[in-house]
Design an enzyme around this catalytic site. Structure first.
Site, PDB file in Angstrom:
ATOM      1  CE  LYS A  76      -3.911   1.920   2.696  1.00 38.47           C
ATOM      2  NZ  LYS A  76      -4.695   1.740   3.944  1.00 38.47           N
ATOM      3  CB  SER A 101      -8.043   0.974   5.713  1.00 39.13           C
ATOM      4  OG  SER A 101      -8.817   2.139   5.687  1.00 39.13           O
ATOM      5  CB  SER A 138      -7.922   3.844   2.871  1.00 33.63           C
ATOM      6  OG  SER A 138      -7.064   3.199   3.796  1.00 33.63           O
TER       7      SER A 138
HETATM    8  N1  GLN Z   1     -12.694   4.432   6.502  1.00 34.05           N
HETATM    9  C1  GLN Z   1     -12.101   4.890   7.731  1.00 34.05           C
HETATM   10  C2  GLN Z   1     -11.723   6.341   7.587  1.00 34.05           C
HETATM   11  O1  GLN Z   1     -12.049   6.893   6.611  1.00 34.05           O
HETATM   12  C3  GLN Z   1     -10.916   4.025   8.081  1.00 34.05           C
HETATM   13  C4  GLN Z   1      -9.707   4.345   7.312  1.00 34.05           C
HETATM   14  C5  GLN Z   1      -8.538   3.474   7.656  1.00 34.05           C
HETATM   15  O2  GLN Z   1      -8.661   2.446   8.315  1.00 34.05           O
HETATM   16  N2  GLN Z   1      -7.363   3.925   7.214  1.00 34.05           N
HETATM   17  O3  GLN Z   1     -11.107   6.927   8.426  1.00 34.05           O
END
Ligand code: GLN
Length: 500
Positions: free
Chosen positions: A81, A180, A156
């Site tokens: 990532k 994410s 994400s």
């Molecule tokens: N979707 C969550 C956010 O927008 C989690 C994001 C993540 O785990 N990096 O913060």
């Protein structure tokens, strides 16, 4: 021979170690697959073909020289990532503000993967700075779900999950602040594990919310995730929150779970994750999996975690607060983009212009929200209150783990949704993490494993365990997996020659 891109990482590692296939052949097969399908999927922001082949050649040379493999995954490709720094290789966090930045060092987990002989294929797409649930907030365009290219791959870490589902990589690295790793795994029919907070080094993970961020393994099988977990986990003196304890025996637990015997295991169902908020197909898949776990011998108990319903609002104060502080470093002086420089401009003007041009709307929303929540006069009311809720949620987990060994739930309330369907309303997007956020606030490990289909789209089961009991969740996940048809072999459509 079978197509190398359909094999598990464990199998590939075994074949390479036995000399039945070379690391270069395995790497080339995945690079070819990326070339054939990534124009449709857009899982990658950067492919390092030359670097990957060079690492693969080194693995083959070591074997030819009679050396033992560096790990069971030596020669196996991995996608990373783009929030993890990689020496000399562009690291953008899918943001314009870091476009073109080549870090001068490797993250600890990258160092460990290199030492274990893994071959890094490239960097995967994500929501900008890991803020989002669909990968639609990438500054470089979205990733498309290989199951249905009109749908989101989750976020994400949608790029990492999509790369696995599209067979562009057998392994990937994700990061999980509120879901994410797990949520993209659920909606792409893959496996994703968030280790215990402090179990995997954060050194070289670009910080979003430091008290929640955790890197972890993504794979197509539970055993593969466990194998990668063992490579990246363990104490690191360069991360002050790293836990100085041995890594839980996750590979052994995954192998034991695959035997399919859960007698003596107590599994808790969280009463507060009521079915009303979830799609019927998701509720049905969860129900069937719970029945399956019971058939394998587990005792199913309903437990109450009364404060879980406050997890989402608490998270959306804590995470933006930490993000507003962490992202202050992107100021046009140290890295990446700089705009607005004229002979008369002040430093402050250059910083403001750079941040305005470099950050996307969701990142700006979080920074503004966090700055407000931390400001004098509001601190106790917002940030302070959210921290108290965090403590109550931790106590809920502790009380639950006195009654049961693990907790299970659906990973997400809904399956992969169509691109564009939730971007107009931030709250609709935030709901994707309803079931994943509590584990981040507590710090315990949690994994998502495929548990069936709803309208032809994958559903994930989440298993949550006590801190430093990561092995438990692998065991339960592997047991469930052993009862399922592998999802990807037949259902994912042919992607070659497709355009979006
Ligand atoms: N979707 C969550 C956010 O927008 C989690 C994001 C993540 O785990 N990096 O913060």
């Amino acid at each position: 021979m079978t197509d190398l891109t359909t094999m598990s990482a464990a199998e590939l590692g075994r074949l390479i170690a036995a000399g039945e296939v070379s690391a270069v052949e395995v790497t080339q097969a995945h690079l070819d697959r990326i070339a054939a399908v990534d124009s449709a999927v857009h899982a990658f922001l950067y492919v390092d073909a030359e670097g990957a082949l060079e690492q693969a050649r080194a693995v083959d040379a070591a074997r030819a020289a009679g050396q033992a493999p560096a790990s069971p995954l030596a020669g196996v490709p991995v996608a990373v990532k783009d929030v993890i720094v990689t020496k000399g290789i562009p690291t953008t966090c899918a943001s314009k503000i870091l476009e073109g930045w080549r870090p001068p060092y490797d993250a600890t987990i990258v160092e460990r993967m290199r030492a274990a002989g893994l071959v890094m294929l490239g960097k995967t797409n994500m929501d900008e700075f890991a803020m989002g649930s669909s990968t639609e907030y990438s500054a470089f365009g979205p990733t498309y779900n290989p199951w249905d290219l009109s749908r989101i791959p989750g976020g994400s870490g949608g790029g990492s999950a999509a790369a696995l589902a599209a067979r562009e990589a057998p392994l990937a690295i994700g990061t999980d602040t509120g879901g994410s790793i797990r949520q993209p795994a659920a909606v792409t029919g893959t496996v994703g594990a968030k280790p215990t907070y402090g179990g995997v080094s954060r050194y070289g993970l670009v910080a979003f919310s430091s008290s929640l961020d955790q890197a972890g393994p993504c794979a197509r099988t539970v055993l593969d995730a466990a194998l990668l977990h063992e490579v990246i986990a363990g104490y690191d003196e360069r991360d002050s929150t790293s836990i100085p304890q041995p890594v839980p025996p996750v590979v052994e637990a995954a192998r034991r779970g695959a035997e399919g015997d859960l007698s003596g295991v107590r599994i808790g169902l969280v009463r507060e994750f009521s079915p009303e908020g979830a799609e019927p197909g998701v509720v049905a898949a969860l129900q069937t999996s719970v029945e399956t776990l019971a058939k394998l011998g587990a005792e199913i108990v309903e437990v109450s975690c009364p404060h879980f319903s406050y997890a989402l609002p608490a998270y959306y104060l804590i995470a933006p607060s930490e993000c507003s502080s962490n992202l202050a470093r992107f100021d046009g002086v140290r890295y990446g983009l700089r705009v607005g420089e004229t002979p008369d401009s002040t430093l402050e003007e250059v910083m403001a212009a750079t941040r305005d041009a470099g950050f996307g709307p969701e990142v700006k929303r979080r920074i503004i929200l966090g700055t407000y929540a931390l400001s004098a006069g509001y601190y106790d009311q917002f940030y302070g209150q959210a921290q108290k809720v965090r403590t109550l949620i931790t106590r809920d987990f502790q009380a639950a783990f006195e009654q049961v060994d693990v907790l299970v739930s659906a990973t997400t309330p809904f399956v992969a949704f169509p691109l564009g369907s939730r971007t107009a309303d931030p709250y609709q997007m935030y709901l994707a993490d309803l079931y994943t956020i509590p584990a981040n606030l507590y710090g315990g490990p949690a994994i998502s494993v495929p548990c069936g289909l709803s309208d032809g789209l994958p559903v994930g089961l989440q298993v949550m365990a006590p801190t430093m009991a990561d092995d438990r969740m692998y065991r339960i996940a592997a047991a469930l997996e052993s009862t399922q048809e592998p999802l990807l072999s037949s259902q994912v459509p042919t992607l070659e020659g497709k355009t979006r």
